[in-house]
Motif scaffolding. Structure first.
Motif, mmCIF file in Angstrom:
data_model
loop_
_atom_site.group_PDB
_atom_site.id
_atom_site.type_symbol
_atom_site.label_atom_id
_atom_site.label_comp_id
_atom_site.label_asym_id
_atom_site.label_seq_id
_atom_site.Cartn_x
_atom_site.Cartn_y
_atom_site.Cartn_z
ATOM 1 N N ALA A 36 -22.010 33.865 -15.454
ATOM 2 C CA ALA A 36 -20.555 33.881 -15.543
ATOM 3 C C ALA A 36 -20.017 32.451 -15.587
ATOM 4 C CB ALA A 36 -19.978 34.637 -14.344
ATOM 5 N N ALA A 37 -20.623 31.583 -14.802
ATOM 6 C CA ALA A 37 -20.173 30.196 -14.763
ATOM 7 C C ALA A 37 -20.377 29.545 -16.126
ATOM 8 C CB ALA A 37 -20.950 29.430 -13.691
ATOM 9 N N MET A 38 -21.520 29.872 -16.726
ATOM 10 C CA MET A 38 -21.841 29.313 -18.024
ATOM 11 C C MET A 38 -20.798 29.752 -19.053
ATOM 12 S SD MET A 38 -25.647 29.506 -19.467
ATOM 13 C CE MET A 38 -26.023 29.034 -21.116
ATOM 14 N N ARG A 39 -20.453 31.062 -18.993
ATOM 15 C CA ARG A 39 -19.455 31.583 -19.926
ATOM 16 C C ARG A 39 -18.134 30.847 -19.750
ATOM 17 N NH1 ARG A 39 -21.770 36.779 -19.413
ATOM 18 N NH2 ARG A 39 -22.786 37.204 -21.400
ATOM 19 N N GLU A 40 -17.771 30.679 -18.476
ATOM 20 C CA GLU A 40 -16.488 30.054 -18.159
ATOM 21 C C GLU A 40 -16.465 28.628 -18.724
ATOM 22 O OE1 GLU A 40 -12.805 30.074 -17.184
ATOM 23 O OE2 GLU A 40 -14.087 31.812 -16.786
ATOM 24 N N ARG A 41 -17.590 27.923 -18.486
ATOM 25 C CA ARG A 41 -17.683 26.528 -18.910
ATOM 26 C C ARG A 41 -17.580 26.408 -20.444
ATOM 27 N NH1 ARG A 41 -22.287 23.787 -19.814
ATOM 28 N NH2 ARG A 41 -23.526 25.425 -18.884
ATOM 29 N N LEU A 42 -18.204 27.358 -21.120
ATOM 30 C CA LEU A 42 -18.205 27.287 -22.588
ATOM 31 C C LEU A 42 -16.954 27.910 -23.203
ATOM 32 C CD1 LEU A 42 -21.937 28.261 -23.178
ATOM 33 C CD2 LEU A 42 -20.931 25.998 -23.295
ATOM 34 N N GLY A 43 -16.091 28.446 -22.340
ATOM 35 C CA GLY A 43 -14.851 29.027 -22.864
ATOM 36 C C GLY A 43 -15.072 30.330 -23.598
ATOM 37 N N GLY A 73 -40.009 34.269 -19.197
ATOM 38 C CA GLY A 73 -40.310 34.540 -17.803
ATOM 39 C C GLY A 73 -39.343 33.889 -16.833
ATOM 40 N N GLU A 74 -38.231 33.351 -17.328
ATOM 41 C CA GLU A 74 -37.268 32.717 -16.421
ATOM 42 C C GLU A 74 -36.083 33.639 -16.218
ATOM 43 O OE1 GLU A 74 -36.141 28.571 -17.101
ATOM 44 O OE2 GLU A 74 -37.740 28.541 -18.595
ATOM 45 N N TYR A 75 -35.449 33.507 -15.093
ATOM 46 C CA TYR A 75 -34.272 34.345 -14.825
ATOM 47 C C TYR A 75 -33.151 33.476 -14.311
ATOM 48 C CZ TYR A 75 -37.288 38.346 -15.414
ATOM 49 O OH TYR A 75 -38.128 39.262 -15.954
ATOM 50 N N ILE A 76 -31.922 33.815 -14.671
ATOM 51 C CA ILE A 76 -30.799 33.163 -14.004
ATOM 52 C C ILE A 76 -29.880 34.250 -13.473
ATOM 53 C CG2 ILE A 76 -30.865 30.986 -15.250
ATOM 54 C CD1 ILE A 76 -28.658 32.067 -17.040
ATOM 55 N N SER A 77 -29.172 33.924 -12.457
ATOM 56 C CA SER A 77 -28.368 34.947 -11.774
ATOM 57 C C SER A 77 -27.099 35.250 -12.563
ATOM 58 C CB SER A 77 -27.980 34.455 -10.390
ATOM 59 O OG SER A 77 -27.097 33.357 -10.525
ATOM 60 N N ALA A 78 -26.493 36.369 -12.232
ATOM 61 C CA ALA A 78 -25.261 36.797 -12.891
ATOM 62 C C ALA A 78 -24.151 35.787 -12.648
ATOM 63 C CB ALA A 78 -24.851 38.181 -12.384
ATOM 64 N N VAL A 79 -24.172 35.160 -11.463
ATOM 65 C CA VAL A 79 -23.145 34.168 -11.142
ATOM 66 C C VAL A 79 -23.279 32.968 -12.070
ATOM 67 C CG1 VAL A 79 -22.153 32.741 -9.325
ATOM 68 C CG2 VAL A 79 -23.288 34.905 -8.745
ATOM 69 N N GLN A 80 -24.522 32.540 -12.227
ATOM 70 C CA GLN A 80 -24.769 31.406 -13.132
ATOM 71 C C GLN A 80 -24.313 31.739 -14.551
ATOM 72 O OE1 GLN A 80 -28.924 30.941 -11.951
ATOM 73 N NE2 GLN A 80 -28.629 28.730 -12.220
ATOM 74 N N VAL A 140 -24.471 33.418 -24.492
ATOM 75 C CA VAL A 140 -25.111 33.468 -23.171
ATOM 76 C C VAL A 140 -26.069 34.654 -23.099
ATOM 77 C CG1 VAL A 140 -24.686 33.713 -20.700
ATOM 78 C CG2 VAL A 140 -23.198 32.269 -22.080
ATOM 79 N N THR A 141 -25.637 35.801 -23.650
ATOM 80 C CA THR A 141 -26.514 36.972 -23.651
ATOM 81 C C THR A 141 -27.817 36.663 -24.367
ATOM 82 O OG1 THR A 141 -24.431 38.108 -24.126
ATOM 83 C CG2 THR A 141 -26.422 39.464 -24.005
ATOM 84 N N ALA A 142 -27.686 36.041 -25.560
ATOM 85 C CA ALA A 142 -28.875 35.725 -26.340
ATOM 86 C C ALA A 142 -29.738 34.709 -25.595
ATOM 87 C CB ALA A 142 -28.483 35.183 -27.710
ATOM 88 N N TYR A 143 -29.066 33.748 -24.946
ATOM 89 C CA TYR A 143 -29.770 32.692 -24.218
ATOM 90 C C TYR A 143 -30.564 33.273 -23.057
ATOM 91 C CZ TYR A 143 -30.348 28.407 -21.435
ATOM 92 O OH TYR A 143 -30.856 27.372 -20.700
ATOM 93 N N VAL A 144 -29.889 34.160 -22.305
ATOM 94 C CA VAL A 144 -30.544 34.785 -21.153
ATOM 95 C C VAL A 144 -31.740 35.620 -21.618
ATOM 96 C CG1 VAL A 144 -30.240 36.524 -19.345
ATOM 97 C CG2 VAL A 144 -28.490 34.783 -19.702
ATOM 98 N N ALA A 145 -31.531 36.338 -22.735
ATOM 99 C CA ALA A 145 -32.630 37.159 -23.259
ATOM 100 C C ALA A 145 -33.816 36.282 -23.610
ATOM 101 C CB ALA A 145 -32.152 37.934 -24.483
ATOM 102 N N GLN A 146 -33.506 35.117 -24.170
ATOM 103 C CA GLN A 146 -34.583 34.225 -24.564
ATOM 104 C C GLN A 146 -35.322 33.693 -23.335
ATOM 105 O OE1 GLN A 146 -33.746 30.441 -26.262
ATOM 106 N NE2 GLN A 146 -34.958 30.876 -28.104
#
Lengths: 376, 328, 350
Positions: free
Chosen positions: B55-62, B46-53, B35-41
């Motif tokens: 965290a949700a992504m992390r949760e979903r991917l286990g 130029g896109e941003y996603i929120s911290a909540v999103q 997720v960290t690498a994905y967000v960095a990419q």
């Protein structure tokens, strides 16, 4: 039939000299017969000198950008100007741009020779923090654009030769430091394995087999990818060498273990044991001296592996990263076909890698042959 | 013999499990996760996603579970369902991504291994039987040069030569017009035109080292008394050399087939990146950079499995080839 | 190979092999080693010639010169070697090239050879049957099945137990004595006229040695072949040889029938060697005499008689300056300046 009739063996001075020589003298004598190894040794010594005194040997700074001298081919060195001998000199390069293709090309301006001088003043640097100086081993005097680029320049106009010399410092030391790490690991585990034997030997053997059975480059890549981009280049450098060593030690450990196993069964070790020598004395006085030469040879042969590893990783962008200059980093510029076909001289660091690896191999082979007391 | 193979197979299982664990740990080593690498990419684009999103992504991917749990999930799925997990980066099951690439890798590696042997064995035998001849020196220089040249450098140089002097479009396995075309003669010829560089690079790289080994082995064997016995039977030099010492000198070759495989995979990784081949190398590099852990982990695991199998095959071959080991 | 025309074209009919002034030199970096320095001897059909000498005396190199299997660093041998096997043809072996077709035909078919190390002289990766079959297929033109039968027959002939099974055995599965039997089976596989046995029993224990000697004697009388038996052991020679040649530093110093060698040796070296053999019940409690000094360095062979620095009879001014000529006494030959005196001494004894 007494001892008196024994024919006196004529022993000439040369032979007596040979019989009384110390072991290292014998090794040196055998080594010096190995011409290729001697040449390699000299080559590596010169390279090491260049690497240590890179600021002095390199005519320019490795990072100095020259906007008006990008992708310049290697400067030709001439001896005769208009039919007259004037010593080594270069011509200034005239930069032209093709108006249609916008390709830059360089033409030598043969009107005036620029002689190559030794110990010329150029950019300032600090000599190991001791004093500031601007003296370089060689260069040309003249204007800012009058340069000597032995290996051309890259797309930012940086002098490839100067970068290569600075890269030698990183690449060579990475090899040596990597081998030093591997040496500590290999010697410790190898000697434990070889000396104690039993289940300890078995466990270490399995561990070595395990590491060997993972394909090297993917493993390197996996480990190197774990290093974050933002870390300090120095830490990355140390960790990369450590990663190389983490895999390279198995080879050294195998050599050390094999030697220990072979020597443990030698009669002279048994003799020492029977005459009551302590274990410590047996290892340090009897076993280690006969192993050192083999270990030195093995270490020499391990250095090129490390250099190749560093080059490969840096080339892939997983190892050292700019602004650090290493041969692998320099080769990144030569990664695509377009730059190679435009500027083949960007492959020069590759040539340096090949020569260095070969030199270490020849040196190692020479040392190994020389260290073998039963050799020719 | 059967007992020998069974024992080796049983030994390989714990080894493979351990390797799989190490691979997984290595993939997990970098700070941060996919997720960290994905967000960095995304941020670079130029896109941003929120911290909540996030965290949700992390949760979903286990990704929040302890590493051991994640490992357990991954390895049990592989063993029981043949499911190598999901590539987060490609958004596709790992299995769908790797098999055809692995097939190409394996085919390329095998072909280059065969080329390696076809070069190394005759040249090594020649060098040993005609020691210190002109050709022996030539081959020796070739062997050393090949040993000192990194594979990727050789690939670069060959690519450059092919491009500048032979006007060939190199890189990849197919030209663009054949990329997705059905098989035809044209496509086959196109493939061969692209294939020779990787084969030459991988083949010569390996052959360089093996020539030296073969030469040294042959020199050892040629000095042994059984060679003289063979000559004393009236056999010709060719019959003696190929009938007796070559057979014995090949043993170390066979015992290192297992090591040749991982070396080839390793060489393949970098060569493939330089030559832009659709093999495992480039995909693995990207997976490692993106921390696409299931994809990268599966790759390292499968390559290791090949290695272990290769070692096993070479052990069996050696036992079959060398009677001294068979009856030991 | 300069003087091949010198060799004897009309050998007596009983001759099988004749060596005439054979030289084998090794040009090494340290100097020239004359490993074989003018050796002449002959072997008659069906006789056993023993060749005795210390290590380095050139006895094995001479045998390899006959087989044209000298090491590659040896210079081209000189002298004549003539060989006339059972088929009646005469081969000038000295004129044949190492890899020539005629030489390959002679090897294995007309001359068999047994080596010292049965452990390493057989290919470790082929069964002994396969190795014998290879030879008989090559020279006798047999098919696989016939060749295999021949191999089993040969193994039975050399008294291998269970030849039907051992034909498929690998050398490492056999004991040293068995391997030497297999080696002999290989050497005699094509009924050679001459068998060269290069220290065939040196690596074996005494019991096995006796068995192998017994076997060789049986095979020799049964097949009527001649044997050149190379050894450093006089006891073995006494057991098997009809005639004996003694070699020292690349030269034959004495040749005689086995009885003359043991009871009327006419060279001080032969005499010294015989004195240094331990004998049961004789000279109890006394030191065994040895030959003083060492075999000289091959690069600096003493001038004159090569044995003179170690010889108790040496006379300064003669032995250390002049090369002794061959002196013939009937069937006996001795290369000693004072061989005549030994004859006189014998006469006085009688």
């Amino acid at each position: 039939m007494t001892e008196q009739t024994l024919a006196a063996e004529p022993i000439n001075a040369k032979k007596e000299d040979l019989y009384s020589a110390k072991p290292w003298q014998l090794i040196w004598r055998r080594f010096s017969k190995h011409i290729l190894a001697v040449i390699s040794l000299w080559f590596l010594l010169i390279l090491a000198f260049c690497a240590i005194f890179a600021e002095f040997v390199a005519p320019y700074e490795p990072f100095k950008v020259e906007r008006l001298r990008t992708m310049a081919p290697p400067t030709g060195i001439h001896l005769f100007h208009e039919g007259q001998f004037v010593g080594p000199f270069v011509y200034a390069m005239e930069r032209t741009r093709d108006p249609e293709t916008t390709r830059v090309s360089y033409e030598p301006d043969t009107s005036e020779p620029l002689p190559i001088r030794l110990f010329v003043a150029s950019s300032d640097y600090s000599f190991f923090g001791l004093f500031k100086t601007d003296i370089h081993l060689f260069g040309v005097e003249g204007g800012r654009r009058d340069q000597i680029n032995l290996m051309g320049t890259d797309d930012l106009g940086r002098d490839v030769f100067s970068r290569l010399i600075h890269g030698a410092r990183v690449s060579l030391s990475a090899g040596l430091v990597g081998v030093a790490f591997a040496f500590v690991l290999g010697l410790t585990l190898g000697s434990i394995s070889g000396y104690f034997g039993g289940w300890i030997d078995g466990a270490i053997q399995r561990l070595m087999e395990l590491i060997r059975s993972i394909p090297t480059i993917p493993l390197w890549m996996g480990l190197a990818a774990a290093l974050p981009v933002v870390w300090d280049p120095l830490i990355v450098y140390v960790l990369i060498t450590f990663i190389l060593a983490l895999i390279g030690w198995t080879y050294l450990a195998r050599v050390v273990r094999g030697q220990f196993l072979a020597l443990r069964n030698e009669d002279y070790v048994l003799a020492a044991r029977l005459s009551g020598a302590s274990e410590y004395r047996i290892i340090t006085k009897h076993m280690l001296p006969s192993m050192t030469s083999y270990i030195i040879a093995a270490l020499t042969l391990a250095v090129p592996e490390m250099i190749l590893g560093e080059t490969a990783l840096s080339f892939l962008g997983l190892g050292l990263r700019p602004p650090v200059v290493s041969w692998g980093v320099l080769l990144q510029d030569a990664q695509n076909l377009r730059s190679i076909s435009l500027a083949p001289w960007l492959l020069a660091p590759g040539g340096a890698v090949v020569l260095t690896v070969l030199a270490f191999n020849f040196l190692g082979d020479g040392l190994r042959d020389a260290a073998d007391p039963y050799g020719q | 013999m059967v007992a020998f193979i069974l024992r080796r197979l049983l030994l390989a299982i714990p080894m493979l499990l351990f390797i799989s664990f190490i691979s997984f740990v290595i993939i997990q080593l970098p700070p941060g996760d996919y997720v960290t690498a994905y967000v960095a990419q995304l941020r670079q684009g130029g896109e941003y996603i929120s911290a909540v999103q996030e965290a949700a992504m992390r949760e979903r991917l286990g990704l929040n579970d302890p590493m051991l749990v994640q490992y357990w999930r991954w390895i049990t799925a592989i063993i029981f369902r043949g499911d190598f997990g999901y590539s987060l980066d490609w958004n596709a099951p790992v299995s769908s991504l790797i098999w055809d690439r692995l097939a190409i890798t394996l085919a390329l590696s095998t072909a280059s291994l065969i080329i390696t042997w076809l070069i190394a064995i005759p040249v090594g035998v020649y060098s040993a039987t005609r020691q210190y001849s002109v050709l022996d020196y030539v081959f020796t220089v070739f062997g050393f040069l090949g040993k000192g040249t990194p594979d990727f450098l050789l690939a670069l140089i060959l690519m450059w030569i092919a491009f500048v002097y032979m006007q060939l479009d190199v890189g990849g396995l197919f030209s663009s017009q054949y990329q997705n075309a059905p098989w035809s003669w044209g496509k086959l010829i196109d493939l061969l035109q692209h294939l020779w560089i990787p084969l030459v690079v991988l083949g010569t790289g390996g052959a360089a080292g093996l020539i030296r080994v073969m030469r040294a082995n042959m020199l050892d064997e040629l000095g042994k008394p059984y060679v003289e016995t063979a000559y004393a039977q009236g056999l010709s030099e060719r019959q003696v050399v190929w009938g007796y010492p070559v057979r014995v000198a090949l043993n170390p070759f066979i015992s290192t087939v297992g090591w040749a495989l991982p070396a080839l995979f390793s060489g393949d990784v970098i060569t493939a990146i330089v030559l832009n081949l659709p093999t495992t190398g480039p995909l693995l590099l990207q997976a490692l950079k993106m921390q696409d852990m299931y994809l990268a982990g599966s790759f390292i695991l499968i390559l290791s499995v090949f290695t272990v199998i290769g070692t096993l095959i070479s052990d069996i071959l050696l036992a079959w080839f060398d009677p001294r080991i068979r009856y030991a | 190979m300069g003087n091949k025309t010198m060799t004897n074209q009309n050998m007596p009919p009983e001759r099988l092999l004749e060596l005439d002034d054979v030289h084998v030199h090794f040009p090494l970096r340290e100097g020239l080693v004359k490993a074989v320095n003018g050796v002449s001897y002959h072997v008659n059909k069906g006789e056993v010639l023993g060749i005795v000498g210390e290590s380095g005396s050139g006895k094995s190199i001479t045998a390899r010169a006959i087989m044209r299997l000298l090491p590659k660093r040896a210079a081209a041998p000189e002298g004549g070697i003539t060989f006339r096997p059972r088929n009646g043809e005469t081969y000038e072996l000295s004129a044949l090239g190492r890899n020539s077709r005629a030489m390959r035909q002679v090897r294995g078919q007309h001359i068999g050879m047994i080596f010292q190390e049965p452990m390493t002289a057989l290919s470790p990766v082929h069964t002994i049957g396969a190795q014998i079959m290879r030879t008989v297929q090559l020279h006798m033109g047999l098919n696989r099945k016939a060749a295999r039968e021949r191999a089993i027959e040969l193994l039975a002939k050399v008294q291998m137990p269970r030849p039907n099974q051992l034909v498929d055995a690998f050398p490492h599965q056999l004991s040293g004595g068995m391997r030497q039997r297999a080696m002999i089976a290989l050497a005699i596989s094509c009924n050679p006229s001459l068998l060269i046995a290069d220290e065939p029993t040196t690596a074996l224990d005494v019991t096995t040695e006796a068995q192998i000697l017994e076997l060789l004697k049986e095979l020799q009388s049964e097949m009527g072949m001649a044997i050149i038996f190379i050894t450093h052991n006089f006891g073995v020679v006494a057991d098997i040889a009809d005639r004996v040649s003694v070699m020292y530093l690349g030269k034959i110093v004495e040749t005689a029938t086995v009885d003359d060698i043991f009871y009327a040796a006419k060279h001080p070296y032969t005499q010294a060697l015989l004195r240094s053999i331990p004998r049961l019940g004789v000279d109890q409690g006394r030191r065994l005499p040895t030959i003083p000094g060492m075999v000289p360095d091959p690069f600096s062979v003493p001038p004159g008689c090569a044995f003179n620095p170690r010889c108790t009879h040496a006379v300064a001014g003669i032995c250390d300056t002049q090369v002794p000529p061959e002196k013939i006494f009937g069937s006996q030959m001795s290369r000693c300046h004072f061989a005549d005196q030994f004859v006189a001494a014998e006469a006085a004894h009688v």
